[in-house]
Design an enzyme around this catalytic site. Structure first.
Site, PDB file in Angstrom:
ATOM      1  N   GLY A  43       0.813  -1.216   0.000  1.00 18.30           N
ATOM      2  CA  GLY A  43       0.000   0.000   0.000  1.00 18.30           C
ATOM      3  C   GLY A  43       0.843   1.262   0.000  1.00 18.30           C
ATOM      4  O   GLY A  43       0.567   2.218  -0.724  1.00 18.30           O
ATOM      5  N   CYS A  44       1.891   1.266   0.814  1.00 18.43           N
ATOM      6  CA  CYS A  44       2.745   2.462   0.908  1.00 18.43           C
ATOM      7  C   CYS A  44       3.499   2.702  -0.396  1.00 18.43           C
ATOM      8  O   CYS A  44       3.708   3.846  -0.797  1.00 18.43           O
ATOM      9  CB  CYS A  44       3.715   2.321   2.080  1.00 18.43           C
ATOM     10  SG  CYS A  44       2.855   2.244   3.668  1.00 18.43           S
ATOM     11  N   THR A  45       3.875   1.631  -1.067  1.00 16.85           N
ATOM     12  CA  THR A  45       4.554   1.769  -2.360  1.00 16.85           C
ATOM     13  C   THR A  45       3.595   2.329  -3.407  1.00 16.85           C
ATOM     14  O   THR A  45       3.952   3.248  -4.151  1.00 16.85           O
ATOM     15  CB  THR A  45       5.127   0.408  -2.812  1.00 16.85           C
ATOM     16  OG1 THR A  45       6.092  -0.024  -1.835  1.00 16.85           O
ATOM     17  CG2 THR A  45       5.794   0.515  -4.171  1.00 16.85           C
ATOM     18  N   ALA A  48       3.086   6.062  -2.629  1.00 18.59           N
ATOM     19  CA  ALA A  48       4.268   6.858  -2.986  1.00 18.59           C
ATOM     20  C   ALA A  48       4.410   6.981  -4.504  1.00 18.59           C
ATOM     21  O   ALA A  48       4.717   8.066  -5.016  1.00 18.59           O
ATOM     22  CB  ALA A  48       5.522   6.229  -2.379  1.00 18.59           C
TER      23      ALA A  48
END
Length: 153
Positions: A43-45, A48
């Site tokens: 999710g964070c990738t 970003a």
């Protein structure tokens, strides 16, 4: 968690190059400050990379994008290089900004309760006032939602 109209808490944290960055450095510019749980997680990738894809649009709008997590400076370097992230990533291992913005909260994952960073975004105006709070954002749509808001759509 902070609310719209609150003064944005100032902080000084290290960026991926080990340089100190303070929120007050950006007075006079609009800032998108987003908090995320961890570098290199799915999710964070995605979140970003969505900010990276929209980076030129944010620049045209005179808006600074800053991502904050508890990850180390070294982790941010690898994350930024691996995904060609052109915006500022700040390391907050002591949770100074994370707690000041109220995003360190109880989370439930598969029935297990733990404390962690709740993915949240704050739009801070040119005078250092929180203009908009977006709690529990979705990683895939967060950047697009912010752009639409900034464009008045």
């Amino acid at each position: 968690m902070l609310e719209a109209g609150n003064k944005a808490p100032d902080f000084t944290l290290s960026d991926k190059d080990g340089k100190d960055v303070s929120l007050r450095d950006f007075l006079g510019k609009k800032v998108v400050l987003y908090f995320y749980p961890r570098d290199n997680t799915p999710g964070c990738t995605r979140q970003a990379c969505a900010f990276a894809a929209a980076f030129e649009d944010f620049k045209r709008l005179g808006t600074v994008v800053i991502g904050v997590s508890k990850d180390s400076v070294a982790s941010h370097v690898k994350f930024a290089e691996k995904h060609s992230l052109p915006f500022i990533l700040l390391s907050d291992p002591d949770r100074k900004a994370i707690e000041a913005y109220g995003v360190w909260q109880e989370k439930k994952n598969y029935g297990k309760v733990s404390m962690g960073v709740v993915r949240s975004t704050f739009i801070i105006d040119e005078n250092g006032i929180v203009e908009k709070v977006m709690p529990k954002v979705k990683p895939d749509t967060n950047a697009a939602e912010i752009l639409a808001y900034l464009k008045g759509e």
